[in-house]
Design a protein around this motif. Structure first.
Motif, PDB file in Angstrom:
ATOM      1  N   GLU A  46       0.834  -1.202   0.000  1.00 57.49           N
ATOM      2  CA  GLU A  46       0.000   0.000   0.000  1.00 57.49           C
ATOM      3  C   GLU A  46       0.864   1.246   0.000  1.00 57.49           C
ATOM      4  N   ASP A  83      -9.143   3.814   2.754  1.00 61.76           N
ATOM      5  CA  ASP A  83      -9.386   2.417   2.419  1.00 61.76           C
ATOM      6  C   ASP A  83      -8.136   1.574   2.661  1.00 61.76           C
ATOM      7  N   LYS A  92      -7.571   0.943   6.272  1.00 66.19           N
ATOM      8  CA  LYS A  92      -8.459  -0.080   6.825  1.00 66.19           C
ATOM      9  C   LYS A  92      -7.955  -1.467   6.482  1.00 66.19           C
ATOM     10  N   ARG A  93      -7.459  -1.598   5.258  1.00 65.02           N
ATOM     11  CA  ARG A  93      -6.947  -2.909   4.873  1.00 65.02           C
ATOM     12  C   ARG A  93      -5.668  -3.238   5.636  1.00 65.02           C
ATOM     13  N   SER A 115     -12.613  -3.232  10.032  1.00 63.61           N
ATOM     14  CA  SER A 115     -11.881  -2.807   8.856  1.00 63.61           C
ATOM     15  C   SER A 115     -12.339  -3.497   7.588  1.00 63.61           C
ATOM     16  N   LEU A 116     -12.699  -4.731   7.717  1.00 61.93           N
ATOM     17  CA  LEU A 116     -13.064  -5.483   6.525  1.00 61.93           C
ATOM     18  C   LEU A 116     -14.566  -5.487   6.268  1.00 61.93           C
ATOM     19  N   VAL A 133      -1.772  -7.594   1.462  1.00 60.15           N
ATOM     20  CA  VAL A 133      -1.568  -6.235   1.958  1.00 60.15           C
ATOM     21  C   VAL A 133      -0.149  -6.025   2.485  1.00 60.15           C
ATOM     22  N   GLN A 157      -3.560 -11.344   2.905  1.00 63.26           N
ATOM     23  CA  GLN A 157      -4.236 -11.157   1.612  1.00 63.26           C
ATOM     24  C   GLN A 157      -3.489 -10.164   0.729  1.00 63.26           C
ATOM     25  N   GLY A 182      -6.644  -4.302   8.970  1.00 68.14           N
ATOM     26  CA  GLY A 182      -7.183  -5.658   8.847  1.00 68.14           C
ATOM     27  C   GLY A 182      -6.079  -6.692   8.772  1.00 68.14           C
TER      28      GLY A 182
END
Lengths: 121, 121
Positions: free
Chosen positions: A4, B93, B96-97, B116-117, A41, A39, B100
């Motif tokens: 990210e 976004d 949040k990921r 978050s998810l 991230v 996943q 998560g």
DNA sequence: GCGTATACCTTGTCAGACATAGTATGTCAG
DNA sequence: CTGACATACTATGTCTGACAAGGTATACGC
């Protein structure tokens, strides 16, 4: 990395220490675990992961040992040192407070704040 | 910064954009708001905040305007551009990921992951 | 008038994320 | 049995961001 952009700066070391908390792992395995368990991230390239490991090792948070796996392949296994365990505890706490702060600003949902700060809903 | 060492790298810009979402603010005011609204976790020195603002401005996420306040003091007011608003959405976004992912590893509490998810408990 | 709070700007350093490139070995299809 | 592919670690160089340290300038209280 796919991490990210630069949002996750600083998340790498904590994630690695956390994975090593359960037991030793080797570099390639860590890369794979980070990728799958988050996943994608927290996925990071080898050019990010390995220097990160050398850095943690140089600072005494982890230690490495070369071994030959059943496959016959040489692998460098890393494990947490007591110092690393301490740092993980500190960093985990810092992360919770950071998540709490981001929640307070509305960047993360309010549930995050409650969980992070240990406040009853 | 006091920003929990380098754990929060990347958090600064998002926090600033989030604060500007409600309306314009000037630098000193932002520093103060970050400090107070996050209980010090997101506090950053001026030498971190101002370059951060110039950077966001150079990239077109925010725009600035000099004005003289009632106090007679010159202040540089910043506000979000449409581009900045878009970036805030993207970054929120991503955060949040990230939260998560950290939850999935056990660094943050499980409630964070659900929030978050967007998964039901 | 003089200290303190307000308000902004600049320079230089260091660490971290990453792209790119390279080395070496085991596995497996054909 | 050989060449492509996956495994596994290393090295180099660039760019960005966080920050300390050090300015400048103005309002306000005492």
């Amino acid at each position: 990395m796919r991490l990210e952009s630069d949002l996750m700066r600083g998340a790498g070391p904590v994630a690695v220490l956390k994975l090593l908390e359960r037991g030793e792992m080797y570099g390639y395995e860590l890369a794979d675990a980070l990728e799958r368990r988050s996943q994608g991230v927290l996925a990071m390239g080898q050019s990010t992961l390995y220097p990160l490991l050398y850095n943690l090792e140089a600072k005494g948070y982890i230690e490495a040992e070369w071994r030959v796996a059943d496959s016959g392949r040489r692998r460098k296994y890393y494990r947490l040192t007591p110092k690393g365990r301490k740092r993980l505890a500190t960093d985990t706490d810092a992360w919770k407070r950071l998540a709490g702060a981001m929640s307070a600003l509305g960047v993360l949902g309010p549930a995050d704040a409650r969980a992070s700060l240990g406040v009853a809903p």
